[in-house]
Design a protein around this motif. Sequence first.
Motif, mmCIF file in Angstrom:
data_model
loop_
_atom_site.group_PDB
_atom_site.id
_atom_site.type_symbol
_atom_site.label_atom_id
_atom_site.label_comp_id
_atom_site.label_asym_id
_atom_site.label_seq_id
_atom_site.Cartn_x
_atom_site.Cartn_y
_atom_site.Cartn_z
ATOM 1 N N HIS A 102 59.844 -33.904 97.093
ATOM 2 C CA HIS A 102 59.378 -33.562 95.876
ATOM 3 C C HIS A 102 59.113 -34.197 94.272
ATOM 4 C CE1 HIS A 102 56.978 -30.517 93.371
ATOM 5 N NE2 HIS A 102 57.385 -29.819 94.459
ATOM 6 N N ASP A 103 58.355 -33.896 93.861
ATOM 7 C CA ASP A 103 57.790 -34.729 92.735
ATOM 8 C C ASP A 103 58.893 -34.203 91.648
ATOM 9 O OD1 ASP A 103 56.113 -33.508 92.332
ATOM 10 O OD2 ASP A 103 54.674 -34.993 91.955
ATOM 11 N N ASN A 104 59.252 -32.782 92.009
ATOM 12 C CA ASN A 104 59.921 -31.707 90.354
ATOM 13 C C ASN A 104 58.470 -31.718 89.714
ATOM 14 O OD1 ASN A 104 62.339 -31.836 91.489
ATOM 15 N ND2 ASN A 104 62.930 -33.766 91.143
ATOM 16 N N THR A 105 57.465 -31.575 89.634
ATOM 17 C CA THR A 105 56.866 -31.542 88.544
ATOM 18 C C THR A 105 56.136 -30.193 88.643
ATOM 19 O OG1 THR A 105 54.471 -31.900 90.371
ATOM 20 C CG2 THR A 105 55.755 -33.706 88.821
ATOM 21 N N GLY A 106 56.722 -29.641 89.758
ATOM 22 C CA GLY A 106 56.126 -27.652 90.009
ATOM 23 C C GLY A 106 55.147 -27.294 90.749
ATOM 24 N N ARG A 107 54.651 -27.985 90.694
ATOM 25 C CA ARG A 107 53.489 -28.368 91.745
ATOM 26 C C ARG A 107 53.371 -27.964 93.255
ATOM 27 N NH1 ARG A 107 50.702 -34.140 90.846
ATOM 28 N NH2 ARG A 107 52.574 -34.037 91.320
ATOM 29 N N GLU A 108 52.588 -27.276 93.978
ATOM 30 C CA GLU A 108 53.244 -27.361 95.338
ATOM 31 C C GLU A 108 51.824 -27.523 95.734
ATOM 32 O OE1 GLU A 108 56.294 -26.403 96.483
ATOM 33 O OE2 GLU A 108 56.817 -26.099 94.833
ATOM 34 N N SER A 109 51.807 -28.011 97.308
ATOM 35 C CA SER A 109 50.665 -27.611 98.044
ATOM 36 C C SER A 109 51.107 -27.253 100.073
ATOM 37 C CB SER A 109 50.927 -28.958 98.624
ATOM 38 O OG SER A 109 49.801 -29.930 99.927
ATOM 39 N N ASP A 110 50.044 -26.725 100.391
ATOM 40 C CA ASP A 110 49.768 -25.814 101.328
ATOM 41 C C ASP A 110 49.079 -26.616 102.380
ATOM 42 O OD1 ASP A 110 50.641 -23.715 99.993
ATOM 43 O OD2 ASP A 110 48.407 -23.024 98.920
ATOM 44 N N ILE A 111 49.417 -27.665 102.930
ATOM 45 C CA ILE A 111 49.102 -28.768 104.137
ATOM 46 C C ILE A 111 50.346 -29.026 104.117
ATOM 47 C CG2 ILE A 111 47.194 -28.858 103.095
ATOM 48 C CD1 ILE A 111 47.204 -31.450 102.468
ATOM 49 N N PRO A 112 50.724 -29.167 106.220
ATOM 50 C CA PRO A 112 52.015 -30.332 105.950
ATOM 51 C C PRO A 112 52.223 -31.555 105.473
ATOM 52 C CG PRO A 112 51.236 -28.900 107.634
ATOM 53 C CD PRO A 112 50.049 -28.697 107.122
ATOM 54 N N ALA A 113 52.801 -32.844 105.860
ATOM 55 C CA ALA A 113 52.956 -34.127 105.041
ATOM 56 C C ALA A 113 54.488 -34.153 105.840
ATOM 57 C CB ALA A 113 53.159 -33.909 103.915
ATOM 58 N N GLY A 114 53.932 -35.793 106.589
ATOM 59 C CA GLY A 114 54.442 -36.175 107.652
ATOM 60 C C GLY A 114 54.188 -37.777 107.115
ATOM 61 N N PHE A 115 55.910 -38.199 107.493
ATOM 62 C CA PHE A 115 55.689 -40.140 107.009
ATOM 63 C C PHE A 115 55.368 -40.799 108.586
ATOM 64 C CE2 PHE A 115 58.108 -44.453 106.995
ATOM 65 C CZ PHE A 115 57.064 -44.468 105.460
ATOM 66 N N LEU A 116 54.584 -41.498 108.635
ATOM 67 C CA LEU A 116 54.474 -42.525 110.015
ATOM 68 C C LEU A 116 55.108 -43.905 109.411
ATOM 69 C CD1 LEU A 116 53.040 -42.940 112.443
ATOM 70 C CD2 LEU A 116 50.885 -43.388 111.060
ATOM 71 N N ILE A 117 55.548 -44.765 109.789
ATOM 72 C CA ILE A 117 56.841 -46.135 109.734
ATOM 73 C C ILE A 117 55.410 -47.128 109.698
ATOM 74 C CG2 ILE A 117 58.839 -45.529 110.799
ATOM 75 C CD1 ILE A 117 57.914 -46.817 112.809
ATOM 76 N N GLY A 118 55.972 -47.775 108.417
ATOM 77 C CA GLY A 118 55.037 -49.011 108.215
ATOM 78 C C GLY A 118 54.065 -49.597 109.263
ATOM 79 N N ILE A 119 55.267 -50.242 109.972
ATOM 80 C CA ILE A 119 54.683 -50.583 111.630
ATOM 81 C C ILE A 119 52.987 -50.181 112.391
ATOM 82 C CG2 ILE A 119 55.986 -50.441 113.464
ATOM 83 C CD1 ILE A 119 55.435 -52.572 114.189
ATOM 84 N N ASN A 120 53.341 -48.522 112.889
ATOM 85 C CA ASN A 120 52.766 -47.949 113.013
ATOM 86 C C ASN A 120 51.579 -47.782 112.594
ATOM 87 O OD1 ASN A 120 53.686 -47.551 115.450
ATOM 88 N ND2 ASN A 120 55.015 -45.508 114.730
ATOM 89 N N GLY A 121 51.867 -48.009 110.850
ATOM 90 C CA GLY A 121 50.575 -47.314 109.723
ATOM 91 C C GLY A 121 49.735 -49.121 110.491
ATOM 92 N N ARG A 122 49.473 -50.165 110.127
ATOM 93 C CA ARG A 122 50.033 -51.578 110.007
ATOM 94 C C ARG A 122 48.639 -51.652 111.228
ATOM 95 N NH1 ARG A 122 53.720 -53.746 109.163
ATOM 96 N NH2 ARG A 122 54.273 -55.121 110.640
ATOM 97 N N VAL A 123 48.885 -50.943 112.296
ATOM 98 C CA VAL A 123 48.704 -51.571 113.910
ATOM 99 C C VAL A 123 47.608 -50.472 113.104
ATOM 100 C CG1 VAL A 123 48.404 -51.064 116.512
ATOM 101 C CG2 VAL A 123 50.190 -52.434 114.617
#
Length: 211
Positions: free
Chosen positions: A153-174
């Motif tokens: 979280h960026d500690n801005t007091g905001r929120e989101s209602d959808i899931p978020a996930g991180f994909l490693i760079g090599i997969n994203g690049r391909v």
Amino acid sequence: MVIDVHLILILLITLILLACDIEFANCGGNLHVLDGITTQDIIAGDVFFEIVDPEELEYTYRLRPAKDFGAPFNASFRFPRIALVPVVPFDACDATSIRNGEDLEGNIALVERGDCSFLTKTINAERNGARAIIITESNASDSEDEYYIEMVHDNTGRESDIPAGFLIGINGRVIMQTLKKLRRNYAIINIPVNLTFTPPHQINHPPWLVW
């Protein structure tokens, strides 16, 4: 009567052994094992999805869920054959400047890390109708593109209602390079994919990535 009990015990043991993959399974937890590593060790709280189109990307990919923002990838989050859409512009740092919002509506957003917080990107994707966001680092150096980033979280007091996930760079690049080569604006994915009962050696991971 004693003979009947023994026969019952033998039958039970036989059924248990038949129910387990003796070579790869840990029958106590019904989790597959390969060289001391179970599928559960591989999963370790992460989420998996598979690309089913285009053919060149038909593999299983791993996501690291956001640590303390967004909705969870829980049992109610299940989407077979949904579009994974790279956001334009790819950084998704300004909701009003996103040019392919219509394509994002009801689908999964794919965005690049950087220039603003993970939460900002997630909120902007959500405002454009995305059901979840996958953040990657496709411009990472060779020494960095196989690392998972803990998205916080960026500690801005905001929120989101959808899931978020991180994909490693090599997969994203391909993925991005392949879509660009094929002149495709999106891939079709199944998310999430349940690997609990899949032996590690049978996971269809990308050939360019060693788990």
